[in-house]
Design a protein around this motif. Structure first.
Motif, PDB file in Angstrom:
ATOM      1  N   TRP A   8       0.832  -1.216   0.000  1.00 12.33           N
ATOM      2  CA  TRP A   8       0.000   0.000   0.000  1.00 12.33           C
ATOM      3  C   TRP A   8       0.862   1.261   0.000  1.00 12.33           C
ATOM      4  CZ3 TRP A   8      -4.014   1.876   4.105  1.00 12.33           C
ATOM      5  CH2 TRP A   8      -4.989   2.666   3.474  1.00 12.33           C
ATOM      6  N   LEU A   9       1.946   1.235   0.774  1.00 10.44           N
ATOM      7  CA  LEU A   9       2.878   2.364   0.772  1.00 10.44           C
ATOM      8  C   LEU A   9       3.415   2.608  -0.643  1.00 10.44           C
ATOM      9  CD1 LEU A   9       4.734   1.600   4.106  1.00 10.44           C
ATOM     10  CD2 LEU A   9       3.635   3.788   3.552  1.00 10.44           C
ATOM     11  N   ARG A  10       3.728   1.524  -1.345  1.00  9.76           N
ATOM     12  CA  ARG A  10       4.210   1.650  -2.732  1.00  9.76           C
ATOM     13  C   ARG A  10       3.117   2.217  -3.627  1.00  9.76           C
ATOM     14  NH1 ARG A  10       9.059  -0.323  -3.679  1.00  9.76           N
ATOM     15  NH2 ARG A  10       9.963  -1.833  -2.255  1.00  9.76           N
ATOM     16  N   GLU A  11       1.909   1.713  -3.453  1.00 11.03           N
ATOM     17  CA  GLU A  11       0.775   2.187  -4.251  1.00 11.03           C
ATOM     18  C   GLU A  11       0.547   3.687  -4.039  1.00 11.03           C
ATOM     19  OE1 GLU A  11      -3.966   1.432  -4.026  1.00 11.03           O
ATOM     20  OE2 GLU A  11      -2.705  -0.375  -4.032  1.00 11.03           O
ATOM     21  N   LEU A  12       0.768   4.146  -2.810  1.00  8.64           N
ATOM     22  CA  LEU A  12       0.572   5.562  -2.482  1.00  8.64           C
ATOM     23  C   LEU A  12       1.795   6.426  -2.825  1.00  8.64           C
ATOM     24  CD1 LEU A  12      -1.307   5.097   0.906  1.00  8.64           C
ATOM     25  CD2 LEU A  12      -2.283   5.864  -1.275  1.00  8.64           C
ATOM     26  N   GLY A  13       2.860   5.805  -3.327  1.00 12.64           N
ATOM     27  CA  GLY A  13       4.013   6.555  -3.808  1.00 12.64           C
ATOM     28  C   GLY A  13       5.096   6.855  -2.790  1.00 12.64           C
ATOM     29  N   ALA A  14       5.122   6.138  -1.667  1.00 11.53           N
ATOM     30  CA  ALA A  14       6.123   6.419  -0.631  1.00 11.53           C
ATOM     31  C   ALA A  14       7.553   6.230  -1.124  1.00 11.53           C
ATOM     32  CB  ALA A  14       5.871   5.550   0.607  1.00 11.53           C
ATOM     33  N   GLN A  15       7.742   5.375  -2.110  1.00  6.13           N
ATOM     34  CA  GLN A  15       9.084   5.156  -2.659  1.00  6.13           C
ATOM     35  C   GLN A  15       9.521   6.305  -3.555  1.00  6.13           C
ATOM     36  OE1 GLN A  15       6.360   3.744  -3.744  1.00  6.13           O
ATOM     37  NE2 GLN A  15       6.427   3.618  -5.967  1.00  6.13           N
ATOM     38  N   GLU A  16       8.633   7.251  -3.830  1.00  5.81           N
ATOM     39  CA  GLU A  16       8.973   8.407  -4.669  1.00  5.81           C
ATOM     40  C   GLU A  16       9.089   9.707  -3.854  1.00  5.81           C
ATOM     41  OE1 GLU A  16       5.872   8.375  -7.595  1.00  5.81           O
ATOM     42  OE2 GLU A  16       6.367   6.320  -8.184  1.00  5.81           O
ATOM     43  N   VAL A  17       8.770   9.644  -2.568  1.00  2.00           N
ATOM     44  CA  VAL A  17       8.836  10.829  -1.708  1.00  2.00           C
ATOM     45  C   VAL A  17      10.247  10.943  -1.131  1.00  2.00           C
ATOM     46  CG1 VAL A  17       7.928  11.926   0.379  1.00  2.00           C
ATOM     47  CG2 VAL A  17       6.379  10.655  -1.132  1.00  2.00           C
ATOM     48  N   ALA A  18      10.902  12.056  -1.424  1.00  2.00           N
ATOM     49  CA  ALA A  18      12.262  12.269  -0.910  1.00  2.00           C
ATOM     50  C   ALA A  18      12.238  12.390   0.608  1.00  2.00           C
ATOM     51  CB  ALA A  18      12.850  13.534  -1.528  1.00  2.00           C
ATOM     52  N   HIS A  19      13.249  11.801   1.230  1.00  2.00           N
ATOM     53  CA  HIS A  19      13.375  11.818   2.680  1.00  2.00           C
ATOM     54  C   HIS A  19      14.846  11.642   2.995  1.00  2.00           C
ATOM     55  CE1 HIS A  19      12.732  10.626   6.899  1.00  2.00           C
ATOM     56  NE2 HIS A  19      11.545  11.173   6.779  1.00  2.00           N
ATOM     57  N   PRO A  20      15.346  12.203   4.099  1.00  2.00           N
ATOM     58  CA  PRO A  20      16.760  11.997   4.423  1.00  2.00           C
ATOM     59  C   PRO A  20      17.131  10.511   4.363  1.00  2.00           C
ATOM     60  CG  PRO A  20      15.811  13.593   5.914  1.00  2.00           C
ATOM     61  CD  PRO A  20      14.670  13.040   5.089  1.00  2.00           C
ATOM     62  N   GLY A  21      18.207  10.214   3.690  1.00  2.00           N
ATOM     63  CA  GLY A  21      18.643   8.830   3.558  1.00  2.00           C
ATOM     64  C   GLY A  21      18.025   8.117   2.379  1.00  2.00           C
ATOM     65  N   GLY A  22      17.353   8.852   1.506  1.00  2.00           N
ATOM     66  CA  GLY A  22      16.763   8.220   0.325  1.00  2.00           C
ATOM     67  C   GLY A  22      15.311   8.582   0.134  1.00  2.00           C
ATOM     68  N   THR A  23      14.449   7.619   0.404  1.00  2.00           N
ATOM     69  CA  THR A  23      13.015   7.829   0.199  1.00  2.00           C
ATOM     70  C   THR A  23      12.259   7.620   1.501  1.00  2.00           C
ATOM     71  OG1 THR A  23      12.514   5.507  -0.303  1.00  2.00           O
ATOM     72  CG2 THR A  23      13.225   6.907  -2.164  1.00  2.00           C
TER      73      THR A  23
END
Length: 176
Positions: A8-23
Motif C-alpha cells: 500500500w505504501l508503494r501504491e501511495l508513492g512512498a518510494q517516490e517521496v524524498a526523505h533523508p537517507g533516500g526515500t
C-alpha cells in the motif's frame, strides 16, 4: 500484514517521496527494522512502518487523509493505527516536554485537544519517536550534529518510557 502495508505504501508513492537517507519508504522500513531489533511487539513494528501515513509535525507530507483512518486500521490493525494517529497528531512543541510526567499534556495538532494518553500508548509513542529520530541521526551526520544533543537530553528525560534496547541505541548513536 507488513507485506500488505508495504504494498500500500508503494501504491501511495512512498518510494517516490524524498526523505533523508533516500526515500520515505526506505526510512519507514528502517524504522520498523530498528523497532524489531529492540524486540518491539508486532503492533508497534507495524506502526513504525506506517508512522508517516498522515504526515507529522516534522514531516508534513501525508499519504492518506485522516478521514481514511479505518482503511489503515484494516491493513495494520486498530492498535497500530492508534499509535500512528498519535504520532501524526503530536504537537511536538507542546507535548514533548511533559510526555514523561505522571499526567502528560499531549496536544493533538489536528483537533487542539489536550489529554493524557495511557501508559502503554505513551511508551509506544516514545519508542517510535526514538526509532524515527535515531534513524535520521544514523544516516545524516548534519542532522546528528544539529539535533543530537537535544535529542539525547529528551530521550534521557524519557528513559522511563523507553526500553533498555532503545536507551542503549540512544547512547550509541547520540553519545552520552
Amino acid at each position: 500484514m507488513p507485506d500488505h502495508a508495504v504494498a500500500w505504501l508503494r501504491e501511495l508513492g512512498a518510494q517516490e517521496v524524498a526523505h533523508p537517507g533516500g526515500t520515505l519508504l526506505a526510512h519507514l522500513e528502517r524504522v520498523r527494522e530498528l523497532l524489531a531489533s529492540w524486540g518491539a511487539r508486532p503492533a508497534l513494528q507495524r506502526a513504525g512502518l506506517c508512522h508517516a501515513f498522515y504526515g507529522t509535525d516534522g514531516f508534513p507530507t501525508a499519504l492518506l487523509p485522516l478521514d481514511r483512518r479505518a482503511e489503515l486500521a484494516a491493513v495494520i490493525g486498530e492498535e497500530a493505527e492508534e499509535i500512528v494517529y498519535m504520532y501524526a497528531a503530536c504537537d511536538r512543541a507542546a507535548s514533548y516536554p511533559t510526555l514523561a510526567c505522571e499526567e502528560p499534556a499531549f496536544r493533538d495538532r489536528f483537533t487542539g485537544r489536550v489529554h493524557s494518553p495511557a501508559g502503554q500508548l505513551r511508551r509506544d509513542f516514545a519508542e517510535l519517536s526514538a526509532a524515527n529520530e535515531l534513524d535520521l541521526a544514523r544516516i545524516d551526520p548534519t542532522f546528528r550534529e544539529a539535533y543530537g544533543t537535544g535529542l539525547l537530553a529528551m530521550f534521557t528525560k524519557w528513559r522511563g518510557l523507553l526500553g533498555e534496547p532503545a536507551r542503549r541505541e540512544c547512547r550509541a548513536v547520540l553519545g552520552g
